[in-house]
Design an enzyme around this catalytic site. Structure first.
Site, PDB file in Angstrom:
ATOM      1  N   HIS A 144       0.981  -1.420   0.002  1.00  0.00           N
ATOM      2  CA  HIS A 144      -0.173   0.077  -0.054  1.00  0.00           C
ATOM      3  C   HIS A 144       1.077   1.364  -0.065  1.00  0.00           C
ATOM      4  O   HIS A 144       1.170   1.765   1.035  1.00  0.00           O
ATOM      5  CB  HIS A 144      -0.795  -0.048   1.196  1.00  0.00           C
ATOM      6  CG  HIS A 144      -2.106   0.954   1.052  1.00  0.00           C
ATOM      7  ND1 HIS A 144      -3.299   0.730   1.626  1.00  0.00           N
ATOM      8  CD2 HIS A 144      -2.133   2.360   0.817  1.00  0.00           C
ATOM      9  CE1 HIS A 144      -4.098   1.962   1.553  1.00  0.00           C
ATOM     10  NE2 HIS A 144      -3.292   2.827   1.106  1.00  0.00           N
ATOM     11  N   ASP A 185      -9.046   2.722  -3.109  1.00  0.00           N
ATOM     12  CA  ASP A 185      -8.218   3.337  -1.841  1.00  0.00           C
ATOM     13  C   ASP A 185      -8.397   4.706  -1.956  1.00  0.00           C
ATOM     14  O   ASP A 185      -7.822   5.332  -3.022  1.00  0.00           O
ATOM     15  CB  ASP A 185      -6.889   2.707  -1.719  1.00  0.00           C
ATOM     16  CG  ASP A 185      -6.306   3.254  -0.376  1.00  0.00           C
ATOM     17  OD1 ASP A 185      -6.763   3.300   0.736  1.00  0.00           O
ATOM     18  OD2 ASP A 185      -5.273   4.285  -0.341  1.00  0.00           O
ATOM     19  N   ASP A 244       0.903   2.799   3.579  1.00  0.00           N
ATOM     20  CA  ASP A 244      -0.135   3.791   3.325  1.00  0.00           C
ATOM     21  C   ASP A 244       0.807   5.244   3.119  1.00  0.00           C
ATOM     22  O   ASP A 244       0.229   6.228   3.396  1.00  0.00           O
ATOM     23  CB  ASP A 244      -1.294   4.009   4.196  1.00  0.00           C
ATOM     24  CG  ASP A 244      -2.259   4.816   3.624  1.00  0.00           C
ATOM     25  OD1 ASP A 244      -2.432   5.260   2.396  1.00  0.00           O
ATOM     26  OD2 ASP A 244      -3.273   5.188   4.371  1.00  0.00           O
TER      27      ASP A 244
HETATM   28  O1  DOR Z   1      -4.688   9.305   4.513  1.00  0.00           O
HETATM   29  C1  DOR Z   1      -4.724   8.835   3.590  1.00  0.00           C
HETATM   30  N1  DOR Z   1      -4.233   9.292   2.355  1.00  0.00           N
HETATM   31  N2  DOR Z   1      -5.714   7.661   3.384  1.00  0.00           N
HETATM   32  C2  DOR Z   1      -6.225   7.348   1.944  1.00  0.00           C
HETATM   33  O2  DOR Z   1      -7.078   6.528   2.160  1.00  0.00           O
HETATM   34  C3  DOR Z   1      -5.557   8.071   0.949  1.00  0.00           C
HETATM   35  C4  DOR Z   1      -4.359   8.546   1.137  1.00  0.00           C
HETATM   36  C5  DOR Z   1      -3.849   9.544   0.018  1.00  0.00           C
HETATM   37  O3  DOR Z   1      -4.057   9.044  -1.068  1.00  0.00           O
HETATM   38  O4  DOR Z   1      -3.295  10.573   0.369  1.00  0.00           O
HETATM   39 ZN    ZN Z   2      -7.053   4.142   2.402  1.00  0.00          ZN
END
Ligand code: DOR
Ligand code: ZN
Length: 421
Positions: A52, A146, A299
């Protein structure tokens, strides 16, 4: 091709040995090498795999590119990353996923595997061309909207049915949109005190509960992105006990940070899903140890200064994470190398069906590995990050562990803690 002898290295915390890297693989026995690296006190792990990552190319190259994100990944000990589809244009066609895949190959620092969008433009209305992305050169197997939840249950069911044919995965960002309208942070005591609109835990838990039932009904594979609440852990625990084909990830920040940080109103702590309570953090740690949560995924969400250094309400959610993931996990789990290798390398590679990564460091295996100095301590300095963005929540924090070297198919991408190219 230069060969390397890692002298006195500890493989996954085992007693010191010599590891020879030759012709792209781990060679059997010791022997002569072109270069010798004194690896006394260093731990070798299979190269980390991130399921991710947001690389922002195409579209927001001011925040990150495939190349800068790849460099950040290599410096973090990664040899493969999965690039999320919320780029501009969205990675919802064979053309865009092939572009990202090709840019990854050109950068040559980690294997970049594109994730395809589930719906056209991430709009949640119409299924994207999953088959065309799967059969493209990028060979996409994981699909995700996502940043957005696939909220329509009928569409979610269809997507799960569609990917079943090729054993694909739908990776869900679990957020019931009606329950999180206007949400700024975790809904709880702190949000009440600060007067900020809350993002309730149940908005995540309700979608996970629905989706494990859909996955069970269809017999397909579901992956749950960035699990953040104790309640979600219980839903996953029950689903796994029933044999549902579900896997789940947790981010390093949800393993360490809490919603109390929002009291600073510093948007560096704004993230989606939001930082939760200490009780949630404890449940997530326990779930990761037990395997109810299968993997750690970063993430990694780089954002340009103007999107992050503004009022809390206007700031984009997200934190960079590739270069600090292993140190954060080390600080949470301690030197449990087997567990770390499983949750950050082997399991993510297995879930994604990624061959050549997350393998044992035994003779004949591709030399995808990273060397860590567990005794080193580092004060995180945003200015030193290789990522093009600076939005780390750990600025000024001392974290354990330093990534000394990373090898991709026997070629160093990081040496002496510095990127080779
Ligand atoms: O904090 C986040 N940033 N959560 C997400 O689901 C998307 C991501 C982003 O693309 O910046
Ligand atoms: Zn996410």
């Amino acid at each position: 091709m230069t060969s390397y002898l890692l002298k006195g290295v500890s493989v996954l915390g085992g007693s010191p040995t010599d590891l020879l890297i030759k012709d792209g693989v781990i060679a059997s026995g010791a022997g002569k090498a072109d270069e010798t690296i004194d690896a006394t006190g260093l731990v070798a792990l299979p190269g980390l795999v991130d399921l991710h990552t947001h690389l922002r190319e195409p579209g927001r190259e001011d925040a990150e590119t495939v190349e800068t994100g790849s460099r950040a990944a290599a410096l973090g000990g990664y040899t493969a990353v999965f690039a999320m589809a919320n780029t501009s244009p969205v990675a919802d066609t064979a053309g865009v996923v092939e572009q990202v895949w090709r840019l990854g190959r050109e950068a040559g620092l980690v294997d970049v595997q594109p994730i395809g969008a589930v719906t056209v433009g991430l709009a949640g209305k119409q299924m994207a061309e999953l088959g065309a992305m799967a059969t493209s050169a990028a060979n996409v197997r994981i699909f995700s909207d996502d940043g957005h939840c696939v909220a329509d249950p009928r569409l979610m069911r269809r997507a799960l049915e569609y990917v079943k044919a090729f054993d694909g995965i739908i990776a869900q960002h679990a957020e019931e949109p009606r329950l999180t309208e206007g949400a700024q942070m975790h809904e709880g005591e702190v949000s009440t005190r600060l007067g900020l609109t809350g993002w309730p835990a149940v908005a995540e838990e309700a979608i996970i509960a629905r989706d494990v039932l859909l996955a069970e009904h269809v017999g397909s594979r579901l992956h749950v992105c960035h699990v953040s609440t104790a309640g979600s852990v219980e839903v996953l625990r029950q689903a796994k006990a029933r044999g549902v084909r579900v896997t789940a990830e947790v981010t390093p920040h949800h393993l360490l940070l809490t919603d109390e940080l929002a009291a600073s109103y510093d948007p560096v702590y704004k993230v989606n899903p939001p930082l939760r309570t200490a009780k949630d953090v404890e449940a997530l740690r326990q779930a990761l140890i037990e395997g109810v949560i299968d993997i750690v995924a970063t993430d990694h969400a780089p954002h340009a200064v103007e999107d992050k250094e503004c009022e809390w309400a206007y700031a984009r959610p997200g934190m960079v994470g590739l270069e600090t993931a292993l140190p954060v996990v080390l600080s949470v789990l301690g030197e449990q190398w087997e567990l770390i290798a499983e949750r950050m390398s082997r399991a993510p590679a297995r879930i994604a069906g990624l061959t050549g990564h997350g393998t044992d460091l035994s003779p004949g295996s591709p030399a995808n590995l990273t060397l860590v100095d567990p005794a080193a301590r580092r004060v995180v300095d945003p200015a030193e990050l290789a990522s093009r963005s600076r939005n780390t929540p750990y600025a000024g924090t001392t974290l354990p562990g330093r990534i000394v070297a990373t090898f991709l198919r026997g070629e160093p991408t990081v040496l002496d803690g510095k990127a080779v190219k």
